[in-house]
Design a protein around this motif. Structure first.
Motif, mmCIF file in Angstrom:
data_model
loop_
_atom_site.group_PDB
_atom_site.id
_atom_site.type_symbol
_atom_site.label_atom_id
_atom_site.label_comp_id
_atom_site.label_asym_id
_atom_site.label_seq_id
_atom_site.Cartn_x
_atom_site.Cartn_y
_atom_site.Cartn_z
ATOM 1 N N ASP A 1 0.821 -1.206 0.000
ATOM 2 C CA ASP A 1 0.000 0.000 0.000
ATOM 3 C C ASP A 1 0.860 1.264 0.000
ATOM 4 O OD1 ASP A 1 -2.208 -1.633 0.082
ATOM 5 O OD2 ASP A 1 -2.593 -1.350 2.224
ATOM 6 N N LEU B 1 2.405 5.541 -8.981
ATOM 7 C CA LEU B 1 1.578 6.389 -9.847
ATOM 8 C C LEU B 1 2.401 7.535 -10.434
ATOM 9 C CD1 LEU B 1 -1.719 6.576 -7.755
ATOM 10 C CD2 LEU B 1 -1.231 5.106 -9.717
ATOM 11 N N HIS C 1 -5.538 -0.846 -9.680
ATOM 12 C CA HIS C 1 -6.785 -0.184 -10.055
ATOM 13 C C HIS C 1 -6.628 1.333 -10.072
ATOM 14 C CE1 HIS C 1 -8.752 -4.027 -10.117
ATOM 15 N NE2 HIS C 1 -8.254 -4.286 -8.914
ATOM 16 N N ALA C 2 -5.798 1.855 -9.182
ATOM 17 C CA ALA C 2 -5.532 3.292 -9.202
ATOM 18 C C ALA C 2 -4.823 3.694 -10.487
ATOM 19 C CB ALA C 2 -4.690 3.687 -7.981
ATOM 20 N N LEU C 3 -3.872 2.869 -10.934
ATOM 21 C CA LEU C 3 -3.163 3.180 -12.169
ATOM 22 C C LEU C 3 -4.085 3.042 -13.373
ATOM 23 C CD1 LEU C 3 -0.655 3.990 -13.677
ATOM 24 C CD2 LEU C 3 0.220 1.638 -13.450
ATOM 25 N N ARG C 4 -5.020 2.100 -13.330
ATOM 26 C CA ARG C 4 -5.998 1.996 -14.419
ATOM 27 C C ARG C 4 -6.870 3.255 -14.499
ATOM 28 N NH1 ARG C 4 -7.595 -4.424 -13.659
ATOM 29 N NH2 ARG C 4 -5.941 -5.213 -15.027
ATOM 30 N N GLU C 5 -7.179 3.834 -13.343
ATOM 31 C CA GLU C 5 -7.936 5.085 -13.357
ATOM 32 C C GLU C 5 -7.097 6.242 -13.896
ATOM 33 O OE1 GLU C 5 -10.941 4.333 -9.552
ATOM 34 O OE2 GLU C 5 -9.351 5.833 -9.428
ATOM 35 N N GLN C 6 -5.806 6.229 -13.578
ATOM 36 C CA GLN C 6 -4.938 7.349 -13.956
ATOM 37 C C GLN C 6 -4.543 7.326 -15.423
ATOM 38 O OE1 GLN C 6 -1.407 8.608 -11.492
ATOM 39 N NE2 GLN C 6 -0.256 7.640 -13.161
ATOM 40 N N SER C 7 -4.258 6.140 -15.956
ATOM 41 C CA SER C 7 -3.627 6.040 -17.270
ATOM 42 C C SER C 7 -4.637 5.825 -18.388
ATOM 43 C CB SER C 7 -2.617 4.881 -17.271
ATOM 44 O OG SER C 7 -2.006 4.737 -18.536
ATOM 45 N N VAL D 1 2.239 2.906 -3.462
ATOM 46 C CA VAL D 1 1.326 3.283 -4.549
ATOM 47 C C VAL D 1 1.539 4.722 -5.032
ATOM 48 C CG1 VAL D 1 -1.098 3.568 -5.206
ATOM 49 C CG2 VAL D 1 -0.369 1.524 -3.957
ATOM 50 N N PRO D 2 1.680 5.734 -4.157
ATOM 51 C CA PRO D 2 1.885 7.096 -4.696
ATOM 52 C C PRO D 2 3.121 7.207 -5.584
ATOM 53 C CG PRO D 2 1.246 7.188 -2.386
ATOM 54 C CD PRO D 2 1.517 5.749 -2.691
ATOM 55 N N GLY E 1 -1.451 -0.915 -6.433
ATOM 56 C CA GLY E 1 -1.834 0.246 -7.228
ATOM 57 C C GLY E 1 -2.470 -0.064 -8.562
#
Length: 224
Positions: free
Chosen positions: A54, A61, A85-91, A57-58, A83
């Motif tokens: 966890d 990203l 799902h967070a990267l899928r949201e970002q990229s 993750v920052p 990370g």
């Protein structure tokens, strides 16, 4: 074909990145996307806990954001898929995780799969993830080799431990396909498969193979 598939090693151990790079050599081909393995210098030496996963993750990203314009896809090369799902949201690019892809590949190679974990402390995290994926029905268990990233530099000890754990999953748990639960195990896939006589999935190879298909067929998000 423009843009590289960036395979991000979220730990800071360069040896793991070099091993990933060697394991992915068979997937490099004329006319295919470039495959670039990068080390996240700000990551922990090894990802052995949920806190490790966890906490990075920052930085993951931020690294991916710096590579976005040069990328055709990203692969998160840690079996925790930190990370993802967070990267899928970002990229805007396809983003694949090696755990998800490794498990999905195993389901195409056998009926019952087992996971060889690096450390006992990894098991609860892997069980949560397999449950979240809905991939538990054909899962027979995960067993650890109990070796750190540093200890895995001893090839004889590591292979012996992998064979012992793989044999137990095959014989006691009736696994007919195994997934290597750490990106640092890549160089042992072929000798382990020969020793055990069952398919062994190296998850970074599985993820990059999927990424190549996504890029070539332009499935998913826009590559522009």
């Amino acid at each position: 074909m423009s843009g590289a598939i960036y395979v991000i090693n979220p730990n800071s151990t360069e040896r793991v990145t070099r091993e990933l790079d060697a394991a992915l050599a068979p997937l490099r081909m004329a006319g295919g996307p470039a495959i670039e393995c990068v080390t996240m210098a700000k990551g922990p030496p090894g990802i052995q806990s949920q806190r490790d996963a966890d906490g990075l993750v920052p930085d993951l990203l931020a690294l991916a954001a710096s590579l976005e314009d040069a990328a055709s896809a990203f692969v998160v090369a840690c079996f925790s898929d930190p990370g993802l799902h967070a990267l899928r949201e970002q990229s805007r690019r396809p983003v694949l995780g090696i755990a998800e892809c490794g498990i999905l590949t195993a389901l195409t190679l056998g009926h019952r799969y087992g996971v060889i974990a690096m450390m006992r402390s990894s098991i609860a995290r892997q069980l949560r993830y397999i449950g979240a994926m809905g991939a538990g029905e054909r899962f027979v268990g995960n067993l650890p080799v109990e070796l750190s990233i540093a200890e895995m530099a001893d090839e004889r000890v590591t292979l012996d431990r992998l064979v012992a754990v793989g044999r137990e999953l095959r014989e006691a748990r009736q696994a007919d396909v195994l997934v290597m639960g750490c990106a640092g195990m890549a160089r042992f896939r072929e000798p382990l498969e020969r020793a055990l006589g069952v398919p062994v999935v190296e998850p970074a190879q599985a993820a990059v193979a999927m990424a190549i298909g996504r890029v070539r067929l332009q499935w998913g998000r826009s590559l522009g």
